[in-house]
Design an enzyme around this catalytic site. Structure first.
Site: not given
Ligand code: NDP
Length: 462
Positions: A42, A47, A50, A177, A181, A437, A442
């Protein structure tokens, strides 16, 4: 019998580091060994670097957008050397942080590959260490199919260290994945990028409607998609780029770099597991029970080497639960339900809970709400970027059992909504929540009209 340590951890990635730190905090005498660099996949080659490359590659799209907001439209030149070296510096910094974390917790660090000589003895280099308990946290490594010319391909491990300039044409193989990516990274950095996958759409195992949306958006972003095919051979005259790629269907094309992202396999060989009674499953992963305990009573395993849910936060949770259970007098099992995850493709996809298909299979009747719209940010430029959101609600209980999103900041939004799903929130509670908003988020609390059943048919069965 007196052991050198109470716990010996093999592998200093996310799971191993967390387990050793927490165990030491509970008073255990802990040692950990690492063959490569502390931090594991990782932090060192997964991760973290990346995601930094994803950030770097996204600027090209931002420059396109900027002109509609009045900024000059000229895109400045990009330096791969700067990006690559800055990412490497950050990885070095984090590697240092991890080492200091271990030192601060009083964990003894050994550099080298660990091999079990018996259930209590680990050999690292020319040194022998004994421990009452052992934790296997050796992770996984890229798998590349054995085709002629496979040696010309790189994996994600090498992608972080490519020479400057980046190749003009890049081919990424796989539909999971890592493939989507890296395809997004190369495309954003200006390479002519092709994604080759054996199915018709990317990201098997994600919600069907959601993966169709992300597949089409990836194709629209300029990545050439070669679907429903596999590579039969890679040829290179003189062993160098350009490469000629031949598919099983008899097509051929040229590329300057091939990155294989065709899955990962658990690192279980060469550790001596078979000698000490640790059974492996069919995928070659360490077979563990719900406490992460292997078939050898004093040996546990956490993270990708167990091939449960191969995500860093899951490995960390498994390592922490192990430490609390075994050394903290607080038995805890890792909870693998409703684990949120994100794919940092461009656009990003994130999900928590079950897919619509899984909900129908396991829960029966469901109501589905969807929203697909152009986010406010892209209204001035009129570019075709769209966001997709989906709620899957169990009819019998009104519980929101699945939330899926494709679009900007999907991972950030889904992380927040994961708390609601984990807490068993109902659709009525989503409806009672006031939106912020103007945001994309939302929409998740303003969807009122169920999507007609069934879902629009996927383009192709895959
Ligand atoms: P994935 O399992 O996600 O994808 C592997 C891909 O390779 C699939 O499309 C698969 O096709 C294809 N494939 C497998 N074998 C072959 C073959 N022989 N020929 C052609 N294609 C093949 O693996 P990744 O390597 O992308 O990632 C490994 C794991 O790492 C992920 O499952 C995930 O858990 C984790 N990860 C998480 C990330 C995140 O959280 N953002 C980022 C990166 C990795 P098929 O679908 O047909 O099997």
């Amino acid at each position: 019998m007196a052991f050198d340590f109470d716990l010996y951890v093999i592998g200093a990635g996310s799971g191993g580091v967390r387990a050793s730190r927490i165990s030491a905090g509970h008073g255990a005498r802990v040692a950990i060994c690492e063959e490569f660099r502390v931090g594991g996949t990782c932090v060192i080659r997964g991760c973290v670097p990346k995601k930094l490359l994803v950030y770097g590659s996204k600027f090209s799209g931002e420059f396109d957008e900027a002109s509609a907001y009045g900024w000059g439209a000229t895109e400045p030149p990009h330096s791969w050397t700067t990006l690559r070296d800055n990412v490497a510096k950050e990885v070095d910094r984090l590697n240092g942080v991890y080492i200091r974390l271990l030192q601060g917790a009083g964990v003894t660090l050994h550099n080298g590959r660990g091999r079990l000589l018996d259930r209590h003895t680990v050999e690292v280099g020319d040194k022998i260490h004994t421990a009452e308990r052992i934790l296997i946290a050796t992770g996984a490594r890229p798998f590349v199919p054995a085709i002629p010319g496979a040696e010309f391909a790189i994996t994600s491990n090498e992608a972080f260290h490519l020479p400057d300039p980046l190749p003009r044409r890049v081919t990424v193989v796989g539909g999971g994945y890592i493939a989507v990516e890296f395809a997004g990274i190369f495309n954003g950095l200006g390479c002519e990028t092709t994604l080759v996958l054996r199915r018709e759409r990317v990201l098997r195992s994600f919600d069907e409607e959601t993966r169709t949306f992300v597949h089409d958006a990836i194709a629209a972003s300029g990545i050439a998609m070669r679907t429903g095919t596999e590579i039969a051979a890679i040829e290179a005259s003189g062993g160098k780029a350009p490469y000629r790629v031949r598919t099983v269907a008899g097509e051929s094309f040229e590329t300057d770099l091939l990155l294989y992202a065709t899955g990962r396999i658990p690192n279980t060989s060469g550790i001596g597991l078979e000698k000490v009674g640790v059974q492996l499953d069919k995928a070659g992963a360490v077979a563990v029970d719900e406490w992460s305990q292997s078939t050898a009573p004093n040996i546990w395993a956490v993270g990708d080497v167990t091939n449960r849910i191969n995500l860093t936060p899951v490995a960390i949770a498994e390592g922490h639960c192990f430490a609390d259970t075994v050394f903290g007098k607080r038995p805890r099992k890792p909870d693998h339900r409703d684990v949120p995850s994100a794919v940092f493709s461009q656009p990003e996809l994130a999900s928590v809970g079950v897919t619509e298909e899984e909900a129908r299979r396991t829960l029966g009747a469901v109501t589905v709400y969807i929203a697909a719209f152009k986010p406010m940010k892209y209204t001035l430029s009129g570019r075709g970027k769209r966001t997709f959101m989906k709620l899957v609600v169990e009819k019998a209980t009104d519980r929101v059992v699945g939330v899926h999103m494709v679009g900007d900041d999907a991972a950030e939004l889904i992380q927040g909504l994961a708390v609601a799903v984990k807490a068993g929130a109902t659709k009525a509670q989503f409806d009672a929540t006031i939106g912020i908003h103007p945001t994309a988020g939302e929409e998740f609390v303003t969807m009122r009209t169920p999507r007609p059943d069934p879902a629009p048919a996927a383009k192709a069965a895959d």
